[in-house]
Design a protein around this motif. Sequence first.
Motif, mmCIF file in Angstrom:
data_model
loop_
_atom_site.group_PDB
_atom_site.id
_atom_site.type_symbol
_atom_site.label_atom_id
_atom_site.label_comp_id
_atom_site.label_asym_id
_atom_site.label_seq_id
_atom_site.Cartn_x
_atom_site.Cartn_y
_atom_site.Cartn_z
ATOM 1 N N LEU A 10 102.174 6.621 -77.503
ATOM 2 C CA LEU A 10 103.293 6.819 -78.419
ATOM 3 C C LEU A 10 103.734 8.278 -78.480
ATOM 4 O O LEU A 10 104.665 8.615 -79.216
ATOM 5 N N GLY A 11 103.051 9.146 -77.710
ATOM 6 C CA GLY A 11 103.485 10.529 -77.608
ATOM 7 C C GLY A 11 102.797 11.497 -78.543
ATOM 8 O O GLY A 11 103.200 12.660 -78.630
ATOM 9 N N TYR A 12 101.747 11.055 -79.239
ATOM 10 C CA TYR A 12 101.082 11.935 -80.203
ATOM 11 C C TYR A 12 100.183 12.973 -79.525
ATOM 12 O O TYR A 12 99.702 13.886 -80.183
ATOM 13 N N GLY A 13 99.988 12.853 -78.242
ATOM 14 C CA GLY A 13 99.153 13.799 -77.508
ATOM 15 C C GLY A 13 98.417 13.084 -76.394
ATOM 16 O O GLY A 13 98.566 11.870 -76.209
ATOM 17 N N SER A 14 97.633 13.840 -75.637
ATOM 18 C CA SER A 14 96.806 13.233 -74.595
ATOM 19 C C SER A 14 95.689 12.422 -75.251
ATOM 20 O O SER A 14 95.467 12.507 -76.473
ATOM 21 N N ARG A 15 94.981 11.646 -74.472
ATOM 22 C CA ARG A 15 93.861 10.887 -75.038
ATOM 23 C C ARG A 15 92.826 11.830 -75.643
ATOM 24 O O ARG A 15 92.250 11.528 -76.695
ATOM 25 N N LYS A 16 92.629 12.974 -75.001
ATOM 26 C CA LYS A 16 91.682 13.964 -75.530
ATOM 27 C C LYS A 16 92.180 14.482 -76.884
ATOM 28 O O LYS A 16 91.394 14.647 -77.828
ATOM 29 N N ASP A 17 93.499 14.738 -76.967
ATOM 30 C CA ASP A 17 94.072 15.195 -78.238
ATOM 31 C C ASP A 17 93.847 14.154 -79.336
ATOM 32 O O ASP A 17 93.485 14.495 -80.474
ATOM 33 N N VAL A 18 94.080 12.891 -79.006
ATOM 34 C CA VAL A 18 93.945 11.825 -79.998
ATOM 35 C C VAL A 18 92.486 11.663 -80.428
ATOM 36 O O VAL A 18 92.188 11.428 -81.610
ATOM 37 N N GLN A 19 91.567 11.816 -79.480
ATOM 38 C CA GLN A 19 90.148 11.745 -79.829
ATOM 39 C C GLN A 19 89.782 12.823 -80.849
ATOM 40 O O GLN A 19 89.017 12.575 -81.794
ATOM 41 N N TRP A 20 90.342 14.024 -80.677
ATOM 42 C CA TRP A 20 90.099 15.097 -81.636
ATOM 43 C C TRP A 20 90.707 14.755 -82.994
ATOM 44 O O TRP A 20 90.143 15.078 -84.049
#
Length: 235
Positions: A10-20
Amino acid sequence: MKIVKHIANLGYGSRKDVQWMFREGRITDAAGEVLYADDPVDHDTIRVDGEPLDPAPGVAILLHKPVGYTCSTKDTGRVVYDLFPPRFRERSPVLSTVGRLDRETSGLLLLTDDGGLLHRIISPKANLPKVYDATLAQDLRGDEGALFASGTLMLESEQTPLAPARLHVIDPRHAQLTLTEGRYHQVRRMFAAVGNHVDALHRSRIGGLTLDDLAPGQWRVLAKEDLHRLFEAGA
């Protein structure tokens, strides 16, 4: 689909960003309870920083496009995507415009990430009427309506005549033109073919959809009922 991938798409960030974001407690349910990446939750239940997620994939959006914006992702000037949250550009699948309005044309523009819906809308079989309000540089001659409706008008560099179009004259320099096809700069070229020039152009309707009360730059997500209205005026 895993919740991390879903939010990343959905554009909220990379998977790494979302994990954080999960680790920082920024992703919760509607009651404010912190969620974990492996929680089995629905799209509508998830909140990011207390706000509901953006529309899920399969979305269709109605935008009131202002003058001065292009339907492009590469233009160096203002583009229609500037009217949405920046993360909308990062969505996967991509949010695409359904056809285009040129920079100086305002009005109703549809966007979707649903390829099947996009092709259904633009397909000639849909026969969707598109209504344009034109302000002209010169008075109408009086024979334009018959010519546009004839199905014989050929535009410069085209190989086939235009489909019949309906002209409704409001006053000598204002008219509504209803088309069922969408060739490049078609309305402007049609009036140029009869020796006139379009000073201002606004698309007010596609199928059964209008802008309602949306101001320039505003948008809304289409519901199923809206899509029924969209196609009810077609073939």
